[in-house]
Scaffold this active site. Structure first.
Site, PDB file in Angstrom:
ATOM      1  N   SER A 162     -19.924 -24.166 -62.685  1.00  0.00           N
ATOM      2  CA  SER A 162     -19.936 -22.753 -63.110  1.00  0.00           C
ATOM      3  C   SER A 162     -18.595 -22.441 -63.750  1.00  0.00           C
ATOM      4  O   SER A 162     -17.596 -23.103 -63.445  1.00  0.00           O
ATOM      5  CB  SER A 162     -20.117 -21.854 -61.894  1.00  0.00           C
ATOM      6  OG  SER A 162     -19.879 -20.502 -62.229  1.00  0.00           O
ATOM      7  N   TYR A 192     -17.831 -19.674 -52.737  1.00  0.00           N
ATOM      8  CA  TYR A 192     -18.652 -20.099 -53.883  1.00  0.00           C
ATOM      9  C   TYR A 192     -17.754 -20.653 -54.997  1.00  0.00           C
ATOM     10  O   TYR A 192     -17.990 -21.746 -55.515  1.00  0.00           O
ATOM     11  CB  TYR A 192     -19.498 -18.929 -54.402  1.00  0.00           C
ATOM     12  CG  TYR A 192     -20.284 -19.300 -55.642  1.00  0.00           C
ATOM     13  CD1 TYR A 192     -21.375 -20.170 -55.554  1.00  0.00           C
ATOM     14  CD2 TYR A 192     -19.928 -18.823 -56.901  1.00  0.00           C
ATOM     15  CE1 TYR A 192     -22.080 -20.547 -56.684  1.00  0.00           C
ATOM     16  CE2 TYR A 192     -20.630 -19.194 -58.035  1.00  0.00           C
ATOM     17  CZ  TYR A 192     -21.716 -20.057 -57.924  1.00  0.00           C
ATOM     18  OH  TYR A 192     -22.405 -20.420 -59.051  1.00  0.00           O
TER      19      TYR A 192
HETATM   20  N1  LIG Z   1     -27.259 -17.653 -62.512  1.00  0.00           N
HETATM   21  C1  LIG Z   1     -25.959 -17.709 -62.805  1.00  0.00           C
HETATM   22  O1  LIG Z   1     -25.353 -16.715 -63.300  1.00  0.00           O
HETATM   23  C2  LIG Z   1     -25.186 -18.990 -62.588  1.00  0.00           C
HETATM   24  C3  LIG Z   1     -23.938 -19.117 -63.196  1.00  0.00           C
HETATM   25  C4  LIG Z   1     -23.206 -20.281 -63.010  1.00  0.00           C
HETATM   26  C5  LIG Z   1     -23.736 -21.309 -62.233  1.00  0.00           C
HETATM   27  N2  LIG Z   1     -24.949 -21.157 -61.645  1.00  0.00           N
HETATM   28  C6  LIG Z   1     -25.443 -22.274 -60.820  1.00  0.00           C
HETATM   29  O2  LIG Z   1     -26.696 -22.687 -61.297  1.00  0.00           O
HETATM   30  C7  LIG Z   1     -27.430 -23.325 -60.242  1.00  0.00           C
HETATM   31  C8  LIG Z   1     -28.850 -22.793 -60.226  1.00  0.00           C
HETATM   32  O3  LIG Z   1     -28.825 -21.412 -59.887  1.00  0.00           O
HETATM   33  P1  LIG Z   1     -29.794 -20.341 -60.543  1.00  0.00           P
HETATM   34  O4  LIG Z   1     -28.968 -19.381 -61.279  1.00  0.00           O
HETATM   35  O5  LIG Z   1     -30.911 -21.000 -61.226  1.00  0.00           O
HETATM   36  O6  LIG Z   1     -30.274 -19.584 -59.222  1.00  0.00           O
HETATM   37  P2  LIG Z   1     -31.709 -19.417 -58.550  1.00  0.00           P
HETATM   38  O7  LIG Z   1     -32.663 -18.858 -59.546  1.00  0.00           O
HETATM   39  O8  LIG Z   1     -31.459 -18.667 -57.287  1.00  0.00           O
HETATM   40  O9  LIG Z   1     -32.168 -20.919 -58.204  1.00  0.00           O
HETATM   41  C9  LIG Z   1     -31.567 -21.644 -57.173  1.00  0.00           C
HETATM   42  C10 LIG Z   1     -32.421 -22.865 -56.890  1.00  0.00           C
HETATM   43  O10 LIG Z   1     -31.823 -23.598 -55.809  1.00  0.00           O
HETATM   44  C11 LIG Z   1     -32.828 -23.853 -54.809  1.00  0.00           C
HETATM   45  N3  LIG Z   1     -32.234 -23.901 -53.491  1.00  0.00           N
HETATM   46  C12 LIG Z   1     -31.520 -22.938 -52.851  1.00  0.00           C
HETATM   47  N4  LIG Z   1     -31.206 -23.322 -51.612  1.00  0.00           N
HETATM   48  C13 LIG Z   1     -31.733 -24.568 -51.457  1.00  0.00           C
HETATM   49  C14 LIG Z   1     -31.740 -25.490 -50.385  1.00  0.00           C
HETATM   50  N5  LIG Z   1     -31.145 -25.222 -49.199  1.00  0.00           N
HETATM   51  N6  LIG Z   1     -32.363 -26.681 -50.546  1.00  0.00           N
HETATM   52  C15 LIG Z   1     -32.987 -26.973 -51.719  1.00  0.00           C
HETATM   53  N7  LIG Z   1     -33.010 -26.136 -52.766  1.00  0.00           N
HETATM   54  C16 LIG Z   1     -32.392 -24.945 -52.631  1.00  0.00           C
HETATM   55  C17 LIG Z   1     -33.786 -22.682 -54.966  1.00  0.00           C
HETATM   56  O11 LIG Z   1     -35.088 -23.025 -54.493  1.00  0.00           O
HETATM   57  P3  LIG Z   1     -35.731 -22.617 -53.084  1.00  0.00           P
HETATM   58  O12 LIG Z   1     -35.294 -21.235 -52.756  1.00  0.00           O
HETATM   59  O13 LIG Z   1     -37.191 -22.767 -53.352  1.00  0.00           O
HETATM   60  O14 LIG Z   1     -35.218 -23.657 -52.140  1.00  0.00           O
HETATM   61  C18 LIG Z   1     -33.823 -22.501 -56.463  1.00  0.00           C
HETATM   62  O15 LIG Z   1     -34.753 -23.388 -57.035  1.00  0.00           O
HETATM   63  C19 LIG Z   1     -26.639 -23.065 -58.966  1.00  0.00           C
HETATM   64  O16 LIG Z   1     -25.899 -24.221 -58.630  1.00  0.00           O
HETATM   65  C20 LIG Z   1     -25.686 -21.936 -59.360  1.00  0.00           C
HETATM   66  O17 LIG Z   1     -24.501 -21.952 -58.616  1.00  0.00           O
HETATM   67  C21 LIG Z   1     -25.699 -20.046 -61.805  1.00  0.00           C
END
Ligand SMILES: NC(=O)c1ccc[n+]([C@@H]2O[C@H](COP(=O)([O-])OP(=O)(O)OC[C@H]3O[C@@H](n4cnc5c(N)ncnc54)[C@H](OP(=O)(O)O)[C@@H]3O)[C@@H](O)[C@H]2O)c1
Length: 262
Positions: free
Chosen positions: A142, A155
């Site tokens: 990130s 985080y």
């Molecule tokens: N959105 C942003 O602004 C942003 C910015 C920078 C980086 N990121 C990074 O991008 C990545 C994806 O995030 P996202 O934005 O797509 O968020 P999201 O829509 O909340 O998706 C998160 C994913 O992680 C899975 N997950 C959560 N806890 C888990 C666990 N204990 N075991 C297995 N799977 C798990 C969730 O599935 P289940 O709930 O079904 O398990 C979901 O598929 C993360 O690493 C986040 O830090 C996001």
């Protein structure tokens, strides 16, 4: 990177991970989709296989923050003879709030998922990739990994770890013909902020879609890059941040976070 064998995507049930599944399927990759939400994974499997007839899609319903889960996943794919040539470590979450007021258990779970599972899966899948002399690991970090993040301190620190780890691993894996890429998105339209209990409705600035983030990530992988900051606005912001002392950045982030809590 040319499709060969399976791409394993963690956190594939929503957001950026779901988009990785779509775009990798489009490129002809067979997939192993990992997350806790069984129904969402099953639906995604069916949709991807319907749209891209030639790809196989396997689901693994797992809580990757649980001790032993990464090894369980590795053993499952080994027993099924699935050649994982692309590992996408994407699953992760944040938790907004004062460090000492947020439950320790939740923050520990965040470290176990964002860092622990990512390191374990990289270690496990790197060995067979080395033996085959091909493969790639994509770690979703990130822009938060570049700066201190008060009120989301753990985080930010997990993402700084992922960024540093990925740059180091890139150098170690390269002689074996294996690519490592750190993907650094900024604010992206997913469930992330809801899960992190963050209200970003009053925040200005650019937001990307998950599709834009993944497109930039895969293009960086094609070009053999070690790291990519997605979104022009995010790249410009971090270039600027490079010239500002970390203590100042931390103070500004803290002030803005306190204001948004009111
Ligand atoms: N959105 C942003 O602004 C942003 C910015 C920078 C980086 N990121 C990074 O991008 C990545 C994806 O995030 P996202 O934005 O797509 O968020 P999201 O829509 O909340 O998706 C998160 C994913 O992680 C899975 N997950 C959560 N806890 C888990 C666990 N204990 N075991 C297995 N799977 C798990 C969730 O599935 P289940 O709930 O079904 O398990 C979901 O598929 C993360 O690493 C986040 O830090 C996001």
């Amino acid at each position: 990177m040319e499709p060969r064998g399976y791409a394993l995507v963690t956190g594939a049930s929503y957001g950026i991970g779901e988009e990785f599944a779509w775009q990798l399927g489009e490129r002809g990759w067979s997939l192993v989709l990992v997350a806790r939400s069984q129904e969402r994974l099953a639906k995604l499997r069916e949709e991807v296989m319907n749209r891209h007839g030639q790809v196989d899609v396997v689901c693994a319903v797992l809580d990757l923050s649980r001790p032993g889960a990464a090894l369980e996943l590795f053993q499952k794919t080994q027993q099924a003879n699935l050649e994982i040539n692309l590992l996408v470590n994407n699953a992760g979450f944040g938790a907004f709030g004062e460090f000492s007021a947020n439950p320790l258990e939740r923050q520990r779970q965040m470290i176990d998922l964002n860092v622990g599972a990512l390191v374990e899966l990289s270690h496990l899948y790197l060995q067979p990739m080395k033996e085959r002399g091909t493969g790639a690991i994509v770690n979703v970090a990130s822009i938060a990994g570049y700066v201190p993040l008060p009120y989301n301190a753990v985080y930010g620190a997990t993402k700084a770890f992922v960024l540093s780890f990925s740059h180091a691993l890139y150098q170690e894996a390269r002689p074996y013909g294996i690519q490592v890429l750190a993907v650094n998105p900024g604010k992206t339209e997913t469930r992330f902020f809801e899960t992190a209990n963050m209200d970003i409705s009053k925040d200005g600035g650019q937001r990307q879609t998950a599709a834009q983030v993944v497109k930039e990530a895969l293009s960086a992988l094609d070009r053999g890059k070690t790291s990519v900051i997605t979104g022009l606005g995010n790249r410009m912001l971090l270039r600027l941040a490079h010239f500002i002392p970390r203590a100042w950045i931390a103070a500004v982030v803290a002030k803005r976070a306190r204001q948004s809590r009111r």
